[in-house]
Design an enzyme around this catalytic site. Structure first.
Site, PDB file in Angstrom:
ATOM      1  N   HIS A 266      40.770  45.587  35.912  1.00  0.00           N
ATOM      2  CA  HIS A 266      41.554  46.803  36.011  1.00  0.00           C
ATOM      3  C   HIS A 266      42.215  47.093  34.668  1.00  0.00           C
ATOM      4  O   HIS A 266      42.576  46.186  33.927  1.00  0.00           O
ATOM      5  CB  HIS A 266      42.625  46.659  37.096  1.00  0.00           C
ATOM      6  CG  HIS A 266      43.217  47.948  37.528  1.00  0.00           C
ATOM      7  ND1 HIS A 266      42.531  48.858  38.294  1.00  0.00           N
ATOM      8  CD2 HIS A 266      44.443  48.502  37.294  1.00  0.00           C
ATOM      9  CE1 HIS A 266      43.304  49.915  38.523  1.00  0.00           C
ATOM     10  NE2 HIS A 266      44.460  49.721  37.919  1.00  0.00           N
TER      11      HIS A 266
ATOM     12  N   CYS B  13      44.347  54.669  35.853  1.00  0.00           N
ATOM     13  CA  CYS B  13      45.042  53.835  36.834  1.00  0.00           C
ATOM     14  C   CYS B  13      45.818  54.737  37.802  1.00  0.00           C
ATOM     15  O   CYS B  13      45.224  55.523  38.530  1.00  0.00           O
ATOM     16  CB  CYS B  13      45.939  52.833  36.096  1.00  0.00           C
ATOM     17  SG  CYS B  13      46.869  51.699  37.123  1.00  0.00           S
TER      18      CYS B  13
ATOM     19  N   ASP C 157      37.518  44.240  38.827  1.00  0.00           N
ATOM     20  CA  ASP C 157      38.842  44.820  39.052  1.00  0.00           C
ATOM     21  C   ASP C 157      39.550  44.049  40.159  1.00  0.00           C
ATOM     22  O   ASP C 157      39.090  44.025  41.305  1.00  0.00           O
ATOM     23  CB  ASP C 157      38.689  46.297  39.437  1.00  0.00           C
ATOM     24  CG  ASP C 157      40.009  47.060  39.422  1.00  0.00           C
ATOM     25  OD1 ASP C 157      41.018  46.492  39.869  1.00  0.00           O
ATOM     26  OD2 ASP C 157      40.000  48.218  38.988  1.00  0.00           O
TER      27      ASP C 157
END
Length: 233
Positions: free
Chosen positions: A200, A122, A170
């Site tokens: 995500h 991330c 995502d």
């Protein structure tokens, strides 16, 4: 022998940054700089540090948020709001320079042999990409790097074997943007995987994020990539 973990420090221009160190059962091996999600060096990131050490790597995870006010308590229902508030405080260039300092510290450790790579999730995925563009790394592994869309001008400077993971669902990085990233980073040294139906942070075991099939497949591909590109002797 087992994996051992300890707290260490990384010298930076503003003082010592705390970091977490894992040593593999052998005591030595290639290095991996492990860069955090927006939640900090959480239990999840620490578990991945231990996983990598089990594979034979010396792993260092710096506390990139060390200059910031506050922390994230993932047991609270507003943990996402806490994390986003911290993220707003981040000075990106300082985060990059701190990460490079951590990489230098990792490489200098006597336990490290056979090169050093960078891996991030991330927030850390984008940070890892930026580090690979400006510092000497041997491999890059980036899971759904959230800053990648704005870092694509650096793509030509990332010339090491690289592995990217993204989910097709995502909500923060639309598939159209993922394809733009793929086009910008593609090359003979780049592996790029889309995980169907994954959102995500799909590798994070928190129920809000976890996509178990994607998590398992991505980790399998990650370990195979590391075996080929940053082998443990």
């Amino acid at each position: 022998m087992t994996v051992t973990t300890s707290l260490v420090t990384v010298p930076t221009r503003d003082g010592d940054m705390p970091a977490h160190l894992w040593l593999p059962p052998s005591g030595t091996g290639p290095g991996i700089l492990l860069l955090q999600e927006i939640f900090g060096v959480s239990d999840y990131i620490r578990s991945r540090g231990a996983d990598l050490a089990e594979l034979g790597y010396v792993v260092l995870a710096p506390e990139i948020y060390w200059r910031l006010d506050g922390s994230v308590d993932e047991s609270r229902p507003d943990f996402m709001e806490q994390a986003m508030a911290l993220l707003q405080q981040v000075d990106w260039e300082l985060a990059v320079s701190d990460s490079v300092a951590a990489l230098d510290t990792l490489r200098a450790r006597p336990e490290v042999s056979g090169g050093a790579g960078v891996m991030g999730f991330c927030f850390g995925g984008g940070l890892a990409f930026n580090v690979a563009a400006v510092a000497d790394v041997d491999v890059l592994v980036a899971y759904y790097g959230s800053a990648l869309p704005r870092l694509l001008p650096l793509a030509d400077r990332v010339d090491v074997p690289s592995l990217h993971h993204f989910g097709t669902a995502d909500e923060y990085i639309p598939l159209e943007t993922v394809e733009e990233i793929r086009s910008a980073v593609e090359g003979p040294e780049v592996e790029f995987y889309l995980h169907d139906g994954a959102g995500h942070a799909f590798d994070n075991p928190h129920p809000m994020f976890l996509h178990e099939p994607a998590r398992l497949d991505a980790w399998r591909r990650t370990t195979e990539f590391l075996e080929r590109r940053l082998p443990v002797e």
